[in-house]
Every structure is written in C-alpha cells, then in structure tokens.
Design a protein around this motif. Structure first.
Motif, PDB file in Angstrom:
ATOM      1  N   LYS A  31     -56.515  16.749 -21.887  1.00 34.56           N
ATOM      2  CA  LYS A  31     -55.364  17.408 -21.437  1.00 34.56           C
ATOM      3  C   LYS A  31     -55.136  18.372 -22.806  1.00 34.56           C
ATOM      4  O   LYS A  31     -54.873  17.670 -23.619  1.00 34.56           O
ATOM      5  CB  LYS A  31     -54.470  16.830 -20.841  1.00 34.56           C
ATOM      6  CG  LYS A  31     -53.207  17.507 -20.364  1.00 34.56           C
ATOM      7  CD  LYS A  31     -52.414  16.521 -19.666  1.00 34.56           C
ATOM      8  CE  LYS A  31     -50.960  16.993 -19.331  1.00 34.56           C
ATOM      9  NZ  LYS A  31     -50.832  17.971 -18.470  1.00 34.56           N
ATOM     10  N   GLY A  32     -54.791  19.797 -22.536  1.00 32.78           N
ATOM     11  CA  GLY A  32     -54.297  20.555 -23.632  1.00 32.78           C
ATOM     12  C   GLY A  32     -55.254  21.014 -24.655  1.00 32.78           C
ATOM     13  O   GLY A  32     -55.115  21.890 -25.566  1.00 32.78           O
ATOM     14  N   GLU A  33     -56.534  20.726 -24.374  1.00 31.55           N
ATOM     15  CA  GLU A  33     -57.672  20.972 -25.377  1.00 31.55           C
ATOM     16  C   GLU A  33     -58.283  22.465 -24.869  1.00 31.55           C
ATOM     17  O   GLU A  33     -58.190  22.590 -23.683  1.00 31.55           O
ATOM     18  CB  GLU A  33     -58.838  19.781 -25.199  1.00 31.55           C
ATOM     19  CG  GLU A  33     -59.896  19.863 -26.269  1.00 31.55           C
ATOM     20  CD  GLU A  33     -60.906  18.739 -26.060  1.00 31.55           C
ATOM     21  OE1 GLU A  33     -60.412  17.660 -26.252  1.00 31.55           O
ATOM     22  OE2 GLU A  33     -61.870  18.874 -25.533  1.00 31.55           O
ATOM     23  N   VAL A  34     -58.728  23.244 -25.949  1.00 33.04           N
ATOM     24  CA  VAL A  34     -59.404  24.114 -25.570  1.00 33.04           C
ATOM     25  C   VAL A  34     -60.934  23.875 -25.927  1.00 33.04           C
ATOM     26  O   VAL A  34     -61.341  23.707 -27.172  1.00 33.04           O
ATOM     27  CB  VAL A  34     -58.761  25.427 -26.499  1.00 33.04           C
ATOM     28  CG1 VAL A  34     -59.853  26.819 -25.974  1.00 33.04           C
ATOM     29  CG2 VAL A  34     -57.410  25.796 -25.995  1.00 33.04           C
ATOM     30  N   SER A  35     -61.773  23.997 -25.066  1.00 34.75           N
ATOM     31  CA  SER A  35     -63.242  23.612 -25.144  1.00 34.75           C
ATOM     32  C   SER A  35     -64.256  24.975 -24.987  1.00 34.75           C
ATOM     33  O   SER A  35     -63.902  25.719 -23.775  1.00 34.75           O
ATOM     34  CB  SER A  35     -63.615  22.631 -24.429  1.00 34.75           C
ATOM     35  OG  SER A  35     -64.722  21.992 -24.815  1.00 34.75           O
ATOM     36  N   CYS A  36     -64.842  25.313 -26.148  1.00 35.37           N
ATOM     37  CA  CYS A  36     -65.773  26.594 -25.827  1.00 35.37           C
ATOM     38  C   CYS A  36     -67.210  25.902 -25.441  1.00 35.37           C
ATOM     39  O   CYS A  36     -67.743  24.897 -26.176  1.00 35.37           O
ATOM     40  CB  CYS A  36     -65.935  27.516 -27.131  1.00 35.37           C
ATOM     41  SG  CYS A  36     -64.345  28.639 -27.200  1.00 35.37           S
ATOM     42  N   ILE A  37     -67.874  26.514 -24.526  1.00 32.67           N
ATOM     43  CA  ILE A  37     -69.317  26.125 -24.367  1.00 32.67           C
ATOM     44  C   ILE A  37     -70.035  27.365 -24.804  1.00 32.67           C
ATOM     45  O   ILE A  37     -69.959  28.538 -24.178  1.00 32.67           O
ATOM     46  CB  ILE A  37     -69.495  25.981 -22.753  1.00 32.67           C
ATOM     47  CG1 ILE A  37     -68.408  24.971 -22.166  1.00 32.67           C
ATOM     48  CG2 ILE A  37     -71.019  25.701 -22.737  1.00 32.67           C
ATOM     49  CD1 ILE A  37     -68.963  24.648 -20.777  1.00 32.67           C
ATOM     50  N   ILE A  38     -70.988  27.338 -25.623  1.00 30.74           N
ATOM     51  CA  ILE A  38     -71.722  28.266 -26.383  1.00 30.74           C
ATOM     52  C   ILE A  38     -72.977  27.897 -25.985  1.00 30.74           C
ATOM     53  O   ILE A  38     -73.507  26.927 -25.627  1.00 30.74           O
ATOM     54  CB  ILE A  38     -71.599  28.606 -27.730  1.00 30.74           C
ATOM     55  CG1 ILE A  38     -72.008  27.500 -28.583  1.00 30.74           C
ATOM     56  CG2 ILE A  38     -70.101  29.076 -28.042  1.00 30.74           C
ATOM     57  CD1 ILE A  38     -71.990  27.448 -30.099  1.00 30.74           C
ATOM     58  N   GLY A  39     -73.945  29.103 -26.184  1.00 36.93           N
ATOM     59  CA  GLY A  39     -75.424  28.905 -25.959  1.00 36.93           C
ATOM     60  C   GLY A  39     -76.079  29.965 -25.630  1.00 36.93           C
ATOM     61  O   GLY A  39     -75.333  30.967 -25.165  1.00 36.93           O
ATOM     62  N   PHE A 223     -72.479  22.818 -27.105  1.00 40.60           N
ATOM     63  CA  PHE A 223     -73.620  24.115 -27.311  1.00 40.60           C
ATOM     64  C   PHE A 223     -74.664  23.295 -26.304  1.00 40.60           C
ATOM     65  O   PHE A 223     -75.005  22.254 -26.294  1.00 40.60           O
ATOM     66  CB  PHE A 223     -74.314  23.849 -28.728  1.00 40.60           C
ATOM     67  CG  PHE A 223     -75.670  24.545 -28.651  1.00 40.60           C
ATOM     68  CD1 PHE A 223     -75.634  25.794 -28.803  1.00 40.60           C
ATOM     69  CD2 PHE A 223     -76.842  23.934 -28.701  1.00 40.60           C
ATOM     70  CE1 PHE A 223     -76.824  26.683 -28.702  1.00 40.60           C
ATOM     71  CE2 PHE A 223     -78.022  24.572 -28.980  1.00 40.60           C
ATOM     72  CZ  PHE A 223     -77.922  25.870 -28.921  1.00 40.60           C
ATOM     73  N   MET A 224     -75.141  24.337 -25.289  1.00 39.58           N
ATOM     74  CA  MET A 224     -76.107  24.100 -24.404  1.00 39.58           C
ATOM     75  C   MET A 224     -77.237  24.871 -24.586  1.00 39.58           C
ATOM     76  O   MET A 224     -77.256  26.019 -25.228  1.00 39.58           O
ATOM     77  CB  MET A 224     -75.454  24.517 -23.086  1.00 39.58           C
ATOM     78  CG  MET A 224     -74.453  23.614 -22.465  1.00 39.58           C
ATOM     79  SD  MET A 224     -73.780  23.779 -20.986  1.00 39.58           S
ATOM     80  CE  MET A 224     -75.209  23.413 -19.867  1.00 39.58           C
ATOM     81  N   ASP A 225     -78.314  24.173 -24.261  1.00 41.73           N
ATOM     82  CA  ASP A 225     -79.526  25.113 -24.355  1.00 41.73           C
ATOM     83  C   ASP A 225     -80.559  24.289 -23.072  1.00 41.73           C
ATOM     84  O   ASP A 225     -80.578  23.251 -23.174  1.00 41.73           O
ATOM     85  CB  ASP A 225     -80.416  25.006 -25.765  1.00 41.73           C
ATOM     86  CG  ASP A 225     -81.213  25.812 -26.015  1.00 41.73           C
ATOM     87  OD1 ASP A 225     -81.460  26.661 -25.040  1.00 41.73           O
ATOM     88  OD2 ASP A 225     -82.162  25.532 -26.962  1.00 41.73           O
TER      89      ASP A 225
END
Lengths: 256, 288
Positions: A31-39, A223-225
């Motif tokens: 909760k309250g977190e900002v999570s980036c998904i990159i890849g 990080f996704m791949d």
C-alpha cells in the motif's frame, strides 16, 4: 516499507494460443508504493497489468488485490469463476490508465470523470460533479471540463483519463505505458500529474519506458523479459546494481 | 505560361506574394447546371401537356380519405420500425454476446426473416388463422386468430420482424465500429456488460447506425404500401379505393406519389438533425 500488501501475484501463467505471455510470475506491491515494471516489448509487462484487473484471464496461478482473490471464489479446494457483476465490483477499486487514453469520445472531460461515480457507485450527480471538478483542477484542466476529448491534446486527454480513474476513489491505479503515445513535449505534463499522485500516497503500478520516472518517483522496479519476472527490488538498487545480467543489458540499451 | 519560377531577388518574390488571388471559376459546373435545368423544364412540360387532369389531382390531394391514409401510413411506419429496431438491437446483442445458444438463435432469425420477401411474410401473418385457428396458453387464455390478426397487426408483424433482421446487421456493424479500448475503459470503471453497452458503446455506435437506419425508415414508409394488399387502409390502398370508383387512376397515383415524397422529405430533414446530434465530439464532415 512495512505497510500491508495490496497486490500479490503468485505463479501467474498466461498463454495466447501457443505463445506463453506470462511464465510463473510473482509480484508483491504494498500500500502506498509506486512500482514500475520495465522491460523490452513483448516481455509481458502489459499482460501482467491487464491480468490484475481481469482484462485478461489467467491460465493458472492467483492474483489478490485489496485483500480479495481476483476473478474467483474459493469453495473447498476449488476456485469458481465469478460472474460479470461480481467482477465489475472488484474492478471498481482498481483504476486503469491506458496507453491510448480510451476516453469516451461522446462525453465531455467532466462527463468522462463523473460517469463511473454516478453510474457505478451511485453517487449523486451533484456530489460527483464537485469531486470531478476538484480532480480536473488537480490535473490542471478545470478550464477544459466542457471540452470533448477530440478538442484536447494527447497530454490533456491522458490527464483527464487519470482524473477519470481517480473519480472512482480507487485504492490502486494501473498505468499501461501512459506516456508512450504522446508527443515528446507532452510527456512532462502527464508525468507531473503522476508525480503528484505518487506524493499523495496512491498505490501505483506503472508499465513504462520512462527511466527518469522509474528512478526518481518509484519505490520499486520490476524487470520483465520473455514473460518472466527477472527481478524486483528497490528502484535505486535495480536500476544501478541489478543482480541479473539481462537487467543490466536492458538498462545499458535504454540508457545510452 | 502557368509556371512562375522562384524569382532571383527577394523584392520580386515579395511583389508576387502580394498579388491578388483569383479563385477558380468552375465554368463546367455552371454549364452542367444549365443543361440539367433545361432537361427538368422539358420533363415538367411533358407532364403538363400530357393526358392527366391536374385539377382532379388538386381536388383529391386533401380529401379526408387520403389524409386518413397518410396517418395510417405514418402509424404503420412508426409501429413496424419500432418493432424492427427493438428486435434489431436485441438480435445484434445476441450475436456478440459470446453465448453460443443466443448466437445461433440470432443467426437463424436473420436467415429466415431476411430470406423471404416482405409481401410473402405479410400474407403469411395475415393468413395465420389457416394454420392456427386459435392461439393462447391452454387453461389460461385463448383467442381466435382471425380476430387478433387484423390488417394492422399482420402488417406490423410482417414488416417489423423482417425489418429486425436487416436492422440487426446495421446495429452489429455499429457495435463493431466502436474501438475495443472503449469496452475496456468502461470495464475498468466497474461497469457490467449491459452498462457498457447502454452507456458507452451504443451511443457511439449510433453515429455509425443513424444514416443506414434513417435509410431504412424511409424505405419502410414505402414498404407500408405492401399492406394495401391485405386491406390495411394506408395511402395507396385509399387512393385505389377512390380510383376503383371514379377511374381517375393516374391522378390518384399522382396524389399518392406526392404524399410519399412529402413524408420522405420531412424524414430526411429529421435524419440530418439526428446525425448532427450523434456526431458531437467528433470532427466534422469530409468532402472528396
């Protein structure tokens, strides 16, 4: 960060025909977190995001959001698919912002924002209007309330889309490449609104190619791949000293 | 000499940039308009000197029987078209529902009612009593088919049901014209499937649907003349009743033509207003 877990994905698999879009993906967002998904493109970032609010159905695994199992009801050791109405109820508290805005073109900016609160949450038109005007002011578009989407620039449309998502008073907002369809000079105005939202404590999961946003605003970066979640950790560490060589290669490529 | 090369001095360029602009003359259009007007004049003359007694046309133009026929034509157009649109929307939604049972019902409906001529369907409904002398639910209620299947009911069912088959295709193409992102955006603000259709998708599909549906309304005005065959007293039927008595066939057909054209003209004007309403929020029209 010790606050409660808001989104949890466990061993999520998703196939499109023979193509494996997600391969046993696990993710936790507090909760309250900002999570980036990159890849890289086609790595499954958007698919993962779309599974969280059931725009895509997962083939196996489980996703929880707001303390509820998404899309299914457990009875004994079986999971039963929820009905259209129950799924719609689960989606209310999960906002989403799309790459191509997807504003309702036959409604003005204000009408776009009040549509959900009035039709879905049953708020009075007056209360919804006041809240919507507050939100439009917050994204800097109070003077465009009466304009149709076709009369707004891409950046303005995306800001209205963010206001529309916030109109539902969600506990979580998903962003699917929110700046990728924008002209370069319009990216900043949308990122500013997102910064402001992050500062206000909104939980956000952001699929993005904006490394500046990932570095400066997000708490964690995943990080996704190739349909797998390669690593997920505090943004400062993942972006500067990644554990995995593939993450390092990707970062080198985008940060030329 | 149409070519004006880039001048050497900027002064010359400046002079050219400030010359008066003369729009194209469009001489061809004017010549063509003159030819068309001449041909129209010839046509009008032919009708004036032809063997038709215009005073008789004038005499029957506002005859009470004709006026009654106009009302009945309008009533049938509204009744049959309302039934057609309601069925059309229902069938189109069934087609895209994702429910295979509903999809097959919709397919068979369109196959059957688009497959038989409208006139034939009118006759079938009108003569339904020959197959089913009585209708109803045993033990609850029952009625004689002949009494219920009046010319009005038979024509409304015959025209409305076959219209539903056509309109469903118009509605379906309208629904398909709406971007998938609209369905998704509606879903993400917690709308159910029916809410999404009613609030988001159908209003946008209307923009695509209004021109063809308007076209079908106009075509329905004229299709109602088929109901004259089963004794429904619309314009054509009433005109025929008069000319069977006074043998002024062509004069009364002219009266009927006048009223059909008048109704269609008014409907076309209404259609363009509706089109403008549903085009709100989109960019304006285009010419080639």
């Amino acid at each position: 960060m010790t606050s409660e877990i808001l989104v949890k994905a466990v061993d999520v698999c998703k196939r499109f025909g023979t193509f494996k879009a997600l391969h046993e993906v696990g993710l936790e967002v507090r909760k309250g977190e900002v999570s980036c998904i990159i890849g890289p493109s086609g790595s499954g970032k958007s698919t993962l995001l779309r599974c969280i609010n059931l725009l895509e159905r997962i083939d196996s695994g489980a996703i929880w959001a707001n303390g509820e199992l998404i899309g299914y009801r457990r009875d004994g050791n079986k999971l039963y698919e929820l009905s259209d109405v129950e799924i719609a109820r689960q989606r209310r508290s999960i906002g989403m912002v799309f790459q191509r805005f997807n504003l309702f073109p036959h409604k003005t900016a204000l009408e776009n924002v009040i549509e959900g609160p009035v039709q879905v949450l049953g708020e009075s038109a007056k209360a919804a209007r006041e809240h919507a005007m507050e939100l439009l002011k917050r994204v800097g578009l109070a003077d465009k309330a009466g304009n149709y989407p076709a009369e707004l620039s891409g950046g303005q449309q995306q800001r209205v889309a963010i206001a529309r998502a916030m109109g539902m008073r969600p506990s979580l907002i998903l962003f699917d490449e929110p700046t990728s369809a924008l002209d370069p000079e319009l990216v900043a105005e949308v990122l500013d609104v997102m910064n402001d939202l992050a500062a206000s404590g909104m939980t956000m999961i952001v699929v993005t190619h904006e490394m500046g946003f990932a570095r400066n605003v997000s708490n964690t970066v995943a990080f996704m791949d190739g349909g797998r979640l390669i690593e997920h950790g505090p943004s400062a560490r993942v972006l500067t000293q990644p554990d995995n060589p593939r993450t390092a290669d990707f970062l080198k490529a985008v940060q030329r | 000499m149409t070519d004006t090369p880039l001048p050497h001095s900027s002064r010359d360029a400046h002079d050219i940039a400030h010359l008066q602009l003369v729009p194209r003359k469009h001489v061809g259009r004017k010549v063509f308009a003159a030819i068309v007007l001449f041909l129209v004049a010839l046509l009008i003359r032919a009708f004036v000197v032809g063997q038709i007694e215009w005073p008789v046309v004038g005499q029957f133009l506002f005859a009470p029987v004709i006026i009654q026929g106009i009302w009945n034509t309008l009533l049938m157009t509204v009744a049959a078209m309302s039934l057609g649109i309601a069925l059309g929307v229902l069938i189109a939604i069934m087609r895209i529902s994702g429910n295979p049972v509903l999809e097959y019902i919709a397919l068979v409906y369109v196959w059957i009612f688009r497959g038989a001529p409208a006139l034939l369907q009118l006759l079938l409904w009108f003569n339904l009593a020959l197959i089913f002398p009585t209708m109803g639910i045993p033990g609850l209620f029952e009625f004689n088919t002949v009494e219920v299947m009046t010319p009005f009911i038979a024509a409304m069912l015959g025209l409305g049901i076959q219209q539903g088959a056509y309109t469903s295709e118009v509605v379906r193409s309208g629904l398909l014209s709406v971007d998938a992102g609209q369905y998704e955006a509606a879903r993400t603000i917690g709308m159910t499937g029916m809410q999404t259709l009613r609030r988001i998708v159908l209003p946008q599909a209307m923009r695509v649907m209004v021109p063809p549906v308007g076209n079908e309304v106009i075509s329905m005005v004229k299709l109602t003349s088929l109901a004259s065959v089963i004794q429904y007293s619309e314009i054509l039927h009433n005109a025929q009743v008069i000319y069977y008595a006074n043998t002024r066939v062509l004069e009364l057909l002219m009266v009927a033509s006048f009223w059909y054209l008048a109704i269609v003209t008014v409907l076309s004007l209404i259609q363009s207003r509706i089109e403008r309403y549903y085009a709100r929020g989109t960019r304006g029209r285009t010419t080639i």
